[in-house]
Design an enzyme around this catalytic site. Structure first.
Site, short mmCIF file in Angstrom:
data_model
loop_
_atom_site.label_atom_id
_atom_site.label_comp_id
_atom_site.label_asym_id
_atom_site.label_seq_id
_atom_site.Cartn_x
_atom_site.Cartn_y
_atom_site.Cartn_z
N ASP A 127 0.83 -1.21 0.00
CA ASP A 127 0.00 0.00 0.00
C ASP A 127 0.86 1.27 0.00
OD1 ASP A 127 0.87 -0.73 2.59
OD2 ASP A 127 -0.67 0.48 3.53
N TYR A 184 10.96 3.76 0.25
CA TYR A 184 10.47 2.37 0.17
C TYR A 184 9.31 2.29 -0.83
CZ TYR A 184 7.88 -1.83 1.61
OH TYR A 184 7.20 -3.03 1.62
N1 LIG Z 1 5.43 -6.66 6.15
C1 LIG Z 1 4.43 -5.90 5.75
O1 LIG Z 1 3.67 -5.30 6.54
C2 LIG Z 1 4.17 -5.72 4.28
C3 LIG Z 1 3.13 -4.90 3.90
C4 LIG Z 1 2.88 -4.74 2.55
C5 LIG Z 1 3.65 -5.39 1.61
N2 LIG Z 1 4.68 -6.17 2.00
C6 LIG Z 1 5.48 -6.82 0.95
O2 LIG Z 1 5.34 -8.22 1.09
C7 LIG Z 1 6.56 -8.87 0.70
C8 LIG Z 1 7.03 -9.79 1.81
O3 LIG Z 1 7.20 -9.03 2.99
P1 LIG Z 1 7.72 -9.66 4.34
O4 LIG Z 1 6.98 -9.01 5.44
O5 LIG Z 1 7.75 -11.15 4.24
O6 LIG Z 1 9.22 -9.07 4.34
P2 LIG Z 1 10.48 -9.57 5.19
O7 LIG Z 1 10.03 -10.32 6.39
O8 LIG Z 1 11.35 -8.37 5.37
O9 LIG Z 1 11.16 -10.59 4.19
C9 LIG Z 1 11.88 -10.19 3.07
C10 LIG Z 1 12.98 -11.20 2.84
O10 LIG Z 1 13.69 -10.83 1.66
C11 LIG Z 1 15.06 -11.06 1.93
N3 LIG Z 1 15.90 -10.31 1.01
C12 LIG Z 1 16.33 -9.03 1.11
N4 LIG Z 1 17.13 -8.74 0.07
C13 LIG Z 1 17.19 -9.85 -0.70
C14 LIG Z 1 17.88 -10.18 -1.89
N5 LIG Z 1 18.68 -9.30 -2.51
N6 LIG Z 1 17.72 -11.42 -2.42
C15 LIG Z 1 16.94 -12.33 -1.79
N7 LIG Z 1 16.29 -12.08 -0.65
C16 LIG Z 1 16.41 -10.85 -0.11
C17 LIG Z 1 15.24 -10.64 3.38
O11 LIG Z 1 16.42 -11.15 3.92
P3 LIG Z 1 17.20 -10.33 5.09
O12 LIG Z 1 16.18 -10.12 6.18
O13 LIG Z 1 18.33 -11.22 5.44
O14 LIG Z 1 17.61 -9.02 4.45
C18 LIG Z 1 13.99 -11.25 4.00
O15 LIG Z 1 14.21 -12.59 4.37
C19 LIG Z 1 7.53 -7.74 0.34
O16 LIG Z 1 7.48 -7.54 -1.05
C20 LIG Z 1 6.96 -6.53 1.04
O17 LIG Z 1 7.31 -5.34 0.36
C21 LIG Z 1 4.96 -6.36 3.32
#
Ligand SMILES: NC(=O)c1ccc[n+]([C@@H]2O[C@H](COP(=O)([O-])OP(=O)(O)OC[C@H]3O[C@@H](n4cnc5c(N)ncnc54)[C@H](OP(=O)(O)O)[C@@H]3O)[C@@H](O)[C@H]2O)c1
Length: 289
Positions: free
Chosen positions: A104, A127
């Site tokens: 969002d 971001y």
């Molecule tokens: N969390 C929320 O509230 C939220 C809300 C809206 C949308 N989203 C979207 O949903 C998706 C998943 O979010 P999430 O909450 O699961 O995020 P997350 O917990 O931060 O997980 C992201 C993962 O990507 C890894 N990563 C970072 N750089 C990378 C790279 N170059 N190559 C491979 N892996 C890499 C991170 O590893 P490290 O931690 O070791 O860096 C982490 O394990 C994302 O696209 C995010 O933008 C999340």
């Protein structure tokens, strides 16, 4: 058996996808953490695709530290824009269906109504800009893709709003929470389950039923961060205090980012739980762990 590559598999959504993977399914999942596959390295991605004959990619890899992204702009764009672009180009080259997660935060303008997938984007911070650019590259390069925007992901494990509130309640803290940012809390296991359901539907039916494009998935219902905190803290009566506050002077974030799920429901015919019901499930799972 179709091979599904899950990138960023050690993140919150990646872990939920592992926990909800349908055991009976005809898919072989490859859960690849950042140390196993870096999405900013196109050669690494291509080698993986060729070695395993990947048919689907779920891109959970992202730079997600909204605050730090203001300083680490280049790294943030490298992952969220360039990395997403590599995955999209390779998905097109190898006829792979690409699921790309977005947020969002691509929105900024206050419309006061739920935002549709084709509403103009207008991110307020780095971001959000990096995620918007990633979406644009996915749409331009991939041939069969689903950009799924979500918001306020949480679960009973890991670092997220739910676990933060629980920790504060256990410490007996005096919590102040903003009441002027509105969206829909989303239980990460609901999103993960929905993604598996979509893949099963695509595998069984003609892709024409499920057009490529941007879709929104959050839990149903609307809440402020204060409402969400209040609902979590009802499970910890008399343990801490909660008062509302304004978000004035904070890092710019969308004020009203409720995402409309009309097209998601219409195309995929998947039931979406209300956030309060999902929070109850999360609390039960937290209590039993
Ligand atoms: N969390 C929320 O509230 C939220 C809300 C809206 C949308 N989203 C979207 O949903 C998706 C998943 O979010 P999430 O909450 O699961 O995020 P997350 O917990 O931060 O997980 C992201 C993962 O990507 C890894 N990563 C970072 N750089 C990378 C790279 N170059 N190559 C491979 N892996 C890499 C991170 O590893 P490290 O931690 O070791 O860096 C982490 O394990 C994302 O696209 C995010 O933008 C999340």
């Amino acid at each position: 058996m179709s091979v599904i590559l899950i990138t960023g598999a050690q993140g919150q959504l990646g872990i939920a996808l592992q926990a909800t993977f349908p055991a009976h399914s005809l898919f072989v999942p490859l859960f690849y953490s950042k140390s196993m596959l870096d999405i900013t390295d196109a050669d690494q991605i291509e080698s993986c695709i060729k070695a395993h004959g990947v048919k689907y990619i779920i891109n959970c890899a992202a730079y997600t530290n909204v605050r730090l992204a203001e300083q680490e702009v280049a790294t943030c764009f490298q992952v969220n824009r360039i990395g997403a672009g590599y995955l999209a180009a390779l998905a097109a080259k190898y006829h792979i269906v690409l699921f790309h997660l977005s947020t969002d935060y691509v929105f900024g303008t206050n419309t006061g109504r739920p935002l549709e997938p084709n509403d103009p984007t207008d991110p307020l911070n780095q971001y959000g800009r990096s995620k918007r650019d990633g979406e644009a590259l996915v749409a331009a390069r991939a041939t069969h893709f689903y950009i799924i925007r979500t918001a306020w992901l949480y679960g009973e494990k890991g670092h997220n709003f739910f676990t933060k509130m629980v920790a504060l309640a256990q410490k007996g803290s005096a919590i102040q929470m903003v009441d002027d940012q509105i969206s829909s809390p989303t239980y990460v296991y609901d999103l993960a389950t929905a993604i598996w359901q979509i893949i099963e539907k695509i595998a069984k039916n003609s892709p024409a039923y499920y057009p490529s494009g941007i879709y929104h998935y959050t839990n149903e219902g609307v809440a402020s961060w204060y409402d969400f905190a209040y609902a979590i803290l009802t499970a910890f009566p008399n343990s801490c205090s909660l008062t509302p506050r304004s978000s004035f002077m904070e890092l710019q974030r969308p004020y009203y980012s409720v995402l409309s799920k009309s097209s998601f429901r219409q195309v995929f015919q998947i039931n979406i739980p209300h956030w309060q019901h999902s929070l109850s499930r999360c609390l039960k799972r937290w209590q039993s762990q």
